[in-house]
Scaffold this motif. Structure first.
Motif, PDB file in Angstrom:
ATOM      1  N   THR A   1     -11.599   4.128  57.872  1.00 37.98           N
ATOM      2  CA  THR A   1     -11.040   2.792  57.680  1.00 37.98           C
ATOM      3  C   THR A   1      -9.557   2.816  57.327  1.00 37.98           C
ATOM      4  OG1 THR A   1     -11.774   2.854  55.377  1.00 37.98           O
ATOM      5  CG2 THR A   1     -13.245   1.781  56.974  1.00 37.98           C
ATOM      6  N   LYS A   2      -9.048   3.998  57.001  1.00 37.55           N
ATOM      7  CA  LYS A   2      -7.616   4.129  56.684  1.00 37.55           C
ATOM      8  C   LYS A   2      -6.855   4.535  57.934  1.00 37.55           C
ATOM      9  CE  LYS A   2      -7.395   4.975  51.792  1.00 37.55           C
ATOM     10  NZ  LYS A   2      -6.317   4.099  51.386  1.00 37.55           N
ATOM     11  N   ARG A   3      -5.848   3.761  58.258  1.00 36.98           N
ATOM     12  CA  ARG A   3      -5.067   4.004  59.474  1.00 36.98           C
ATOM     13  C   ARG A   3      -4.424   5.393  59.473  1.00 36.98           C
ATOM     14  NH1 ARG A   3       0.172   1.986  62.089  1.00 36.98           N
ATOM     15  NH2 ARG A   3      -0.512   1.765  64.248  1.00 36.98           N
ATOM     16  N   GLU A   4      -3.867   5.811  58.335  1.00 31.88           N
ATOM     17  CA  GLU A   4      -3.218   7.123  58.257  1.00 31.88           C
ATOM     18  C   GLU A   4      -4.211   8.244  58.534  1.00 31.88           C
ATOM     19  OE1 GLU A   4      -2.899   4.768  55.923  1.00 31.88           O
ATOM     20  OE2 GLU A   4      -0.781   4.232  56.053  1.00 31.88           O
ATOM     21  N   ALA A   5      -5.434   8.091  58.056  1.00 28.23           N
ATOM     22  CA  ALA A   5      -6.472   9.098  58.301  1.00 28.23           C
ATOM     23  C   ALA A   5      -6.795   9.167  59.786  1.00 28.23           C
ATOM     24  CB  ALA A   5      -7.726   8.778  57.496  1.00 28.23           C
TER      25      ALA A   5
END
Length: 143
Positions: free
Chosen positions: A61-65
């Protein structure tokens, strides 16, 4: 464990000799992928499995991940050594790391990095200038 630094050249077909001491531990098949600081990373198949398992732990759910996972996984390629101890690095990876002729293979504990020679020399000079300060900021990670 991978240690040491080895100067090599990469030919027009994207082939580079993997030093014998690295080949012994890497085996015939290995994974090469885009890595940090503008270099490539080479992993054994077992170590790549650990990288993969760690990537799966990142929150999707985290864009950076997602971006980090995409950068590592989308560029990864399985390579195998030929009779001369070389691997052929796919063109998309040589382009990503700006590898043209002279390169440096660096042992970094659990993996090997492939750097453009000039980029490595710049990076190493910067790290050398700041070695003590860098060490001081990382002491909390040592037992």
């Amino acid at each position: 464990m991978f240690i040491g630094e080895h100067q090599h050249t990469i030919d027009t077909k994207g082939r580079v000799v993997v030093p014998a001491q690295f080949r012994d531990e890497l085996g015939e098949k290995m994974i090469v992928t885009r890595w940090l600081d503008g270099c490539l990373a080479i992993y054994t198949l077992d170590q790549w499995q650990k990288v993969y398992e760690n990537l799966k732990k990142l929150p999707s759910t985290k864009r950076e991940a997602r971006m980090y996972t995409h950068m590592i996984m989308s560029k990864a390629a399985e390579c195998e050594t030929d009779a001369q101890g070389r691997i052929r690095i796919p063109q998309h990876l040589t382009k990503a790391a700006k590898l043209e002729k002279h390169c440096v293979l660096v042992g970094v504990s659990d993996h090997v990095e492939i750097w453009d020679r000039d980029r490595w020399e710049e990076y190493y000079a910067l790290a050398s200038e700041n070695f003590e300060e860098i060490a001081e900021t990382l002491t909390e990670f040592f037992e």
